[in-house]
Write an enzyme that holds these catalytic residues in place. Structure first.
Site, mmCIF file in Angstrom:
data_model
loop_
_atom_site.group_PDB
_atom_site.id
_atom_site.type_symbol
_atom_site.label_atom_id
_atom_site.label_comp_id
_atom_site.label_asym_id
_atom_site.label_seq_id
_atom_site.Cartn_x
_atom_site.Cartn_y
_atom_site.Cartn_z
ATOM 1 N N ALA A 60 0.868 -1.178 0.000
ATOM 2 C CA ALA A 60 0.000 0.000 0.000
ATOM 3 C C ALA A 60 0.903 1.224 0.000
ATOM 4 O O ALA A 60 2.081 1.136 0.345
ATOM 5 C CB ALA A 60 -0.884 -0.017 1.252
ATOM 6 N N GLY A 99 0.509 -5.112 0.839
ATOM 7 C CA GLY A 99 -0.703 -5.148 0.020
ATOM 8 C C GLY A 99 -0.439 -5.649 -1.376
ATOM 9 O O GLY A 99 -1.335 -6.183 -2.029
ATOM 10 N N GLU A 102 -0.663 -9.259 -1.027
ATOM 11 C CA GLU A 102 -2.063 -9.599 -0.734
ATOM 12 C C GLU A 102 -2.904 -9.562 -2.012
ATOM 13 O O GLU A 102 -3.802 -10.373 -2.202
ATOM 14 C CB GLU A 102 -2.631 -8.634 0.297
ATOM 15 N N GLU A 122 4.149 -5.780 7.054
ATOM 16 C CA GLU A 122 3.353 -4.778 7.751
ATOM 17 C C GLU A 122 3.718 -4.651 9.222
ATOM 18 O O GLU A 122 3.689 -3.566 9.797
ATOM 19 C CB GLU A 122 1.865 -5.097 7.623
#
Ligand code: T1G
Length: 699
Positions: A60, A99, A102, A122
């Site tokens: 992210a 992310g 993911e 993370e």
């Protein structure tokens, strides 16, 4: 174009191009969602998602955190991908992280170049995988492996990831071509849609007591940190709840993490580490000098550790010592350290051999004629250093950088002993130099910009976090450490025992308490340094009398089996020693100190405020470029807990007004000059400004 979509035969190709690391900004998320929808309507049989540039999506966009969430959120995007009617294949190169990985997990298949790695780091930002990672990973690789992957934040190389089950195919050759071939292969065998969400986790695979044990381990391994424990809860939810409920639970835990002070602190450190090597005022046109060969003077602990740092980065090193036996001892210690790394599985035999082969020894300065950089790491005596530098000045080629590893001496004076002060710089490593990531790059008055630029680039190249420091006693870290260490001594003589002081600081999150650090480093180092000072220079005798008394009793610290504590000769376990308590009481009596009960809060406050007050002085004098630099110094050089962001970030979170008020109380109570509030702190509070305001030029 952040995201492009094109049809190639019966395959839709979604390509992401968001330098530098293809972070999942809002625009990228929207672009991928639009492309998935376009592909749905196309007469294609599969979709390949890949990235331009150096890496697959690295996560992210961390810079978006703390701002209002914009749709589509990443979980929404991942659900759209997983629900696609067409097989979606992630084609990974570089590092698919957070992310980014993911998103790949929500695809139906994953392939990667052999050089690629994947991971969910993370937790290093005080977060947890908030876009389905905690729900999908245990379904793919089992609970224990999932917990290990997410609570460490470690990366897995492509082959390891395939063996675990995180990816399906390791590719050869060109990424896009190989990924397209893999997609065609899947189409040909009618592989169909394989949704990770549909995999169930065997209920007996990891029981409640196993989860409890894991939590206990984390309490030790990640002491004081919130995110790791939340990751365990999310993985437990993956076992106990239907997928959608598990996702919702993960989302709620993620939002708590994003809003936590610990995550704000860790994200601050993430960016501060990357900001630190950037030096204001040096034009981008100034390029680093090439550094192919390095010389190191002094084969002691520091010199050996520094030599390893360069060898570990593949840079050949000539290690020089004044005597053959000194050199042999140094090379033997290096060999021993590499042997330990191999026995711990950190390095393979061949890696260790390869690195060690890059280090050659000599006692002859003439062997340094071709080095591009020399780092002096001899005894902390100005006379010795001046002799070494004038010798280097005679021997080294023009343009060679002459660096000193001094931890507090005046680099200007050292530069003055050469005919080329513009090439002299401080490179202050921290012991053990092959482990500690901090590197203080000390700019003397004459140091050339090119030399600073070279030092910063080299610091990153050897895996350090370089921070620019100006010349003063102790530069940034050791200058602040003196204030902190003084408070430890004064708290001790005023009434606290070593165990209470160390306990308070380690409970706060420090890797070690100040007195245990003293025992580790050796109490004789400070003792010897003080012998060279006048009483005036030594300062308040209450701040060193206990240490001196212990040294005179032969209690030099861990190496002598006794210092502020006594140490078990076999296990080296530390325990309180009544002898030390007697020494403390005796010194208090001698110096007329009326001992009293000190609260944990007082002890903690005095140590932290001593660091913070000095940090403000350092900023004011321009010894450090920014508050974040000071934070990086303390986190990477002195064991300050990264989840508290460093002394200056901690001060900002606590509130500068509160900090000033507390310092003023100490100043009022003691009248000591070192408790006079730093003028910059007073100025910011008076104008209701933050350190960020000051950095933005509003202060
Ligand atoms: N967001 C924004 N900027 C980033 C970024 C990110 N994720 N990663 C790197 N950058 C910037 C960095 O600040 C620097 O900028 C430049 O890119 C090069 O980085 C929902 C919520 C990918 C291994 O934790 O580990 O996904 O200084 O110097 O050494 O579950 O960057 O050039 O202006 O580090 O080659 C999870 C973090 C996010 C990965 C490359 N992802 N990044 O290392 O280059 S949270 C991460 C890295 C998340 C989801 C959650 C490394 C790297 P500038 P660099 P590098």
């Amino acid at each position: 174009m952040l995201v492009s979509y094109q049809k190639v035969d019966d395959i839709g190709v979604i390509s992401i191009d968001n330098p530098p690391v293809n972070a999942l900004s809002q625009g990228v998320r929207q672009g991928i969602l639009d492309a998935i929808k376009s592909a749905e309507d196309d007469d294609i049989k599969a979709i390949v998602i890949l990235c331009e540039g150096r890496t697959f999506i690295a996560g992210a966009d961390i810079s978006e955190f703390g701002k209002p969430v914009q749709e589509p959120t990443l979980p929404q995007l991942n659900t759209a991908i997983e629900s696609s009617g067409k097989s979606v294949i992630a084609a990974i190169h570089g590092t698919a992280l957070g992310g980014g990985f993911e998103l790949a997990l929500s695809c139906h298949y994953r392939c990667a170049q052999a050089s690629a790695s994947v991971g969910l780091p993370e937790v290093t930002l005080g977060l947890l995988p908030g876009a389905g990672g905690t729900q999908r990973v245990p379904r793919l690789i089992g609970v224990k492996a999932a917990l290990d992957l997410m609570t460490t934040g470690n990366k897995a190389g492509a082959n390891e990831a395939r063996d675990l089950g995180l990816i399906d195919r390791v590719l050869k050759g060109d990424l896009k071509e190989a990924a397209m071939d893999y997609a065609r292969e899947l189409i040909a065998k009618g592989a169909g849609l394989r949704r990770v969400r549909d995999i169930s986790i065997p209920a007996t695979s990891f029981g409640k007591e196993a989860f409890e044990d894991y939590r206990q381990q984390l309490n030790k391994r990640k002491r004081g940190q919130e995110a790791p424990q939340k990751i365990v809860s999310c993985v437990e939810a993956a076992m106990d709840k239907p997928f959608e409920e598990g996702l919702a639970y993960e989302r709620s835990c993620f939002v708590e993490c994003v809003q936590s002070e610990q995550s704000a602190a860790l994200r601050h450190i993430f960016f501060a580490e990357r900001q630190a090597p950037k030096v204001a005022g040096i034009a981008k046109s100034v390029v680093p000098r090439p550094v192919q060969r390095v010389g190191i003077i002094g084969a002691g602990t520091m010199g050996g550790g520094i030599a390893m740092s360069f060898a570990n980065a593949g840079i050949p090193v000539t290690l020089l010592d004044a005597s053959e036996e000194g050199l042999e001892r140094g090379l033997a210690l290096i060999d021993k350290n590499y042997g330990i790394s191999v026995s711990k599985g950190k390095l393979s035999e061949e890696q260790a051999t390869e690195r060690e082969a890059l280090i050659s020894g000599t006692v002859d300065y003439e062997e340094l004629v071709d080095v591009d950089l020399v780092i002096e790491a001899v005894f902390e005596s100005m006379d010795v250093k001046r002799q070494v530098f004038s010798r280097l000045d005679e021997v080294c080629k023009q343009g060679a950088i002459l660096a000193t590893n001094t931890s507090y001496l005046d680099v200007n004076e050292i530069a003055g002993s050469t005919s080329r002060p513009q090439d002299v710089v401080g490179l202050h490593f921290f012991s053990p130099a092959n482990v500690m990531r901090l590197l203080e790059v000390v700019k003397a008055e004459s140091t050339a910009d090119e030399v600073i630029t070279t030092a910063m680039a080299l610091g990153k190249r050897i895996g350090k976090v370089p921070v620019l420091a100006g010349v003063c006693y102790g530069f940034i870290g050791n200058r602040m450490l003196r204030q902190y260490a003084r408070e430890a001594q004064l708290c001790m003589i005023e009434g606290a025992e070593p165990a209470q002081i160390d306990g308070v600081l380690t409970n706060f999150g420090m890797a070690m308490g100040p007195l245990s650090v003293g025992d580790l480093a050796g109490l004789d180092i400070g003792y010897k340094a003080r012998q060279a000072l006048t009483d005036e220079q030594k300062g308040d005798p209450r701040s060193y009398c206990i240490a001196d008394a212990l040294v005179e009793l032969g209690r030099l610290g861990q190496k002598a089996g006794a210092g502020y504590y006594k140490y078990d000769p076999d296990t080296r376990a530390r325990s309180t020693d009544p002898v030390v308590l007697d020494v403390i009481r005796e010194q208090a009596r001698k110096h007329g100190v009326q001992r009293r009960e000190l609260s944990d809060e007082e002890i903690l406050d005095r140590h932290l405020l001593a660091l913070i007050n000095e940090g403000f002085r350092i900023l004011e004098e321009g010894i450090a470029q920014r508050p974040g630099d000071i934070d990086v110094v303390y986190v990477h050089g002195y064991g300050f807990p990264s989840y508290r962001g460093g002394p200056m970030f901690y001060a900002s979170q606590r509130g500068l007004g509160n900090v000033l008020g507390s310092i003023e109380k100490l100043y009022g109570a003691t009248g000591e000059p070192y408790w006079a509030p730093a003028p910059l702190l007073k100025k910011l509070v008076a104008s209701d400004l933050t350190l960020d305001d000051w950095m933005a030029g509003n202060g």
